[in-house]
Write an enzyme that holds these catalytic residues in place. Sequence first.
Site, mmCIF file in Angstrom:
data_model
loop_
_atom_site.group_PDB
_atom_site.id
_atom_site.type_symbol
_atom_site.label_atom_id
_atom_site.label_comp_id
_atom_site.label_asym_id
_atom_site.label_seq_id
_atom_site.Cartn_x
_atom_site.Cartn_y
_atom_site.Cartn_z
ATOM 1 C CD GLU A 77 -1.827 3.227 16.698
ATOM 2 O OE1 GLU A 77 -1.997 2.264 17.468
ATOM 3 O OE2 GLU A 77 -2.576 3.486 15.739
ATOM 4 C CD GLU A 125 -4.633 -0.824 13.655
ATOM 5 O OE1 GLU A 125 -3.867 -1.366 14.475
ATOM 6 O OE2 GLU A 125 -5.742 -0.366 13.986
#
Length: 945
Positions: free
Chosen positions: A475, A406
Amino acid sequence: MSYLEDPGPGRGSLPPRAAFTSDAPSLSLNGTWRFRLSPSLAAAPSGIEAEGFDDSAWDELPVPSLWQLHGHGRPAYTNVPYPFPVDPPHVPSDNPTGDHRLRFDLPAGWPAGSAVLRFDGIDSCGRIWLNGTELGVTQGSRLPSEFEVGPLLRPAGNVLVVRVHQWSAGSYLEDQDMWWASGIFRAVTLLARPDGGIGDYWIRADYDHTTGLGTVRVETRPDVVLDIPELGVTAHPAGEALELPVEPWSAETPRLYEGTLSTAAERVPVRIGFRTVTIEDGQLKVNGRPLMLRGVNRHEHDPRTGRVVSPETALADVLLVKRHNVNAVRTSHYPPDPAFLELCDTYGLWVIDECDLETHGFEPLGWAGNPSDELIWAEAYLDRMRRTVERDKNRPSVILWSLGNESHTGENLARMAEWVRHRDPTRPIHYEGDHDCAYVDVHSRMYATHEEVERIGRKDDDNARRRELPFLQCEYGHAMGNGPGGLLEYRELFERYPNCQGGFVWEWIDHGLAADGHFAYGGDFGEPIHDGNFVIDGLVFPDRTPSPGLAEFAKVIEPVRIEADASGIRVSNHYDFVDTGHLTFTWVLEDEGIAVAEGVLEVPPVLSGQSTVVSRPSLPATSGESWLTVSAALTSSTAWAPAGHVVGWGQLAVSEAPVAAPLPPRGPVFRTGGRLVLGAGEFDPATGTLSALGGHVVTGPRLDVWRATTDNDRGTFAGRPDADQWREAGLHRMQHRVIAVDADGEELVVRTRVAPPAQPFGLFADYTWTAFDDRLRLRVEVTPDGEFPGTLPRLGLAMAIPGAWGSAEWFGGGPGEAYPDSRQAARIGRFSSSVEGLQTPYVFPQENGNRTAVRWAALTAPDGAGLRIDGDPVFDFTARRWTAAALEEARHTDDLVPGELVHLTLDVAQHGLGTASCGPGVLPRYRLVPQKTEFTLWFRPVPGR
């Protein structure tokens, strides 16, 4: 520029190298250090590096540790926002600064010459002195830093000083969805480095699956020799390639060969795993076989020590994941303690090793100023990647390098990938943020919906590069609170499309910190900015107790699947490599949950990816509903589980419940003493509500649609939260209007309308009670009235019974909780529990404990008196010592105070769970839409002994 605001990688440290041990002397400097915390650098004492500095008045602090967890300041949790102004590379002047000092002596016989001082982790920045001389400055909290200290050492009275700052320029690269906490949190070690010793090495151990030959070559200094006694290798020049027959390493068969690297001055023990990682035909393969990654993301966490994780705890994690069929770990979002990767080598886990990098806090700012594309941060990015790869390059368990998490995209990430590709072309590169897959080798997404996964599987993508790459969900299945739902449907997609090779559930553990009577989460320490209980999102609770979500995941990903087949019993092998020869298959026949026969099922070894059908065993006749449960268990003990450990199971229906006997004559309704009496029940004549059963006071049952909302109900990821819609509709405060109570003849018919205030819609609920001897039959008809704006949380009845009835027994789904989209782990059987044991103690209290597909349930007191409820055919139930409203209001487990009653819900339907806390909402098939519904339950008092 101050070293605190230097965007570079620190200074003074040695070039990165592999983590390893040797026979050279070493000295652990872990233990009790002197410590002083100052609110800022300006307020910190000067001269602490001086050997004569008086620290006698300072506190003591264990190292490794995080000082906030030892009473010095407080931890803080954010997921995305930085807890300081975003003004890179600057940090606040109010910067907590922890000074650490240690006096130590060298062991007798410590050799003269070179020595290295190694820090495995300092958060976030450390300035280091030894015997008054500055060694340098560390950045990169979860990466090692080493310093040459040989000339500075003396036999006794050495003084090591480390000034640690909570914030530094490096903090902008470490926004990793975890507690902000500071200190020397990994080991500190002094390593003697003999002249002529082995400074570094890289074991290249490849495997050719077509020939069965392994090739080993060691990159190190030229005079190093390699010994592998088991393979007959003696004093082989390490730099020369050696080819020989070997057994390969995999997560299923983690074969390691013990050996040594040696020179005249030093011997290094090594453990060699032969394996080759490739991307071929759009698939990630190891040793020529495509993988299915059944993984978890793992932060390092301990509820008392935070990111200080002991070897025993790390081992407990590895054993627990292996015992729940997990085969892969993504080290979110930094390299773990190196000892953890050694455990992955030993016990067998595929690893995505992730760099210590995340800049998520720039996303709310439109990524303006994000370091990933700013040249001044380039060396810091490369340094973090170098230290990751060099430290862990000898680990066979590591099959992909991840650039971080991220951090959007940018030239600095591309540079990292280019360096890795040059340094280690044997492992593919992962990074989810490269959505165009311009510089990575696998297509990765997080929290992709089922629809998106299907599109990727069909290669319905206008990006040619993405179409040709293997796909991973780095994820998915956000395990926050009660859930996740929808795991089965993800598995079906992964198995349907060869390019979809599984993924990693977020995440392994709830990051709760031990508090007085509960586990704390964001906001519990007075943080002005925090992300609440979003840090509580694991498959195990903070104390590593498995959650129902882990049981569900283990069942969904079981490597051996056992199902009914028209010809008998189908056994399917979903291992990537091994056959089923290491398993013993056993069966048990249960008649209404009671075992009546058992045996061993003869199953020939089934090859990976294949299935076979075997005949059912010869079974005795049964009198009730019966089920055959077949289990596949380890025949012999392994390093990670004992013999008999079950890796997969399946159930086959054998016989249905017998046809019910003819009902006896109905009993009449009669009035006495201002009450309505029907069989064993007494009813309120005004409301028609059951008020006593068998002489015991009860309340209800009445139609009820509310449940205490889950984290997923409240989640915003999939759009407007279900919980907001339910509350706006007023479903949490439904009111009951009695339309009529018809008590004539042999039926008690109660007509009601149940509706929220201020709304025009509601539900007509008609209750028809009938008595047959000591049993009461309740038929409920529910008809929507008006247009509901959305879904219902649940649909069923609520009632309260005496608190003494605290023991539950049931025949149906169990032993744990289950919901419509999370019920694969529930098997049909007979189970028992206390009411307390029916609760799932989610760190943030919420709906829990539902038992599904229940044929009958009994709630009884110690003397046996109580209530039995039978379904017609089945129902769901919960039993609690608090109301749903109290559960909804609670914020920690110790907010739930047992009352004097047991509160039952008896449901015909539940809304699914989904993963909207961070992922898709409830799939359409599991959404509870109001519609005309009928269901029947039977109530019978149970006499005491």
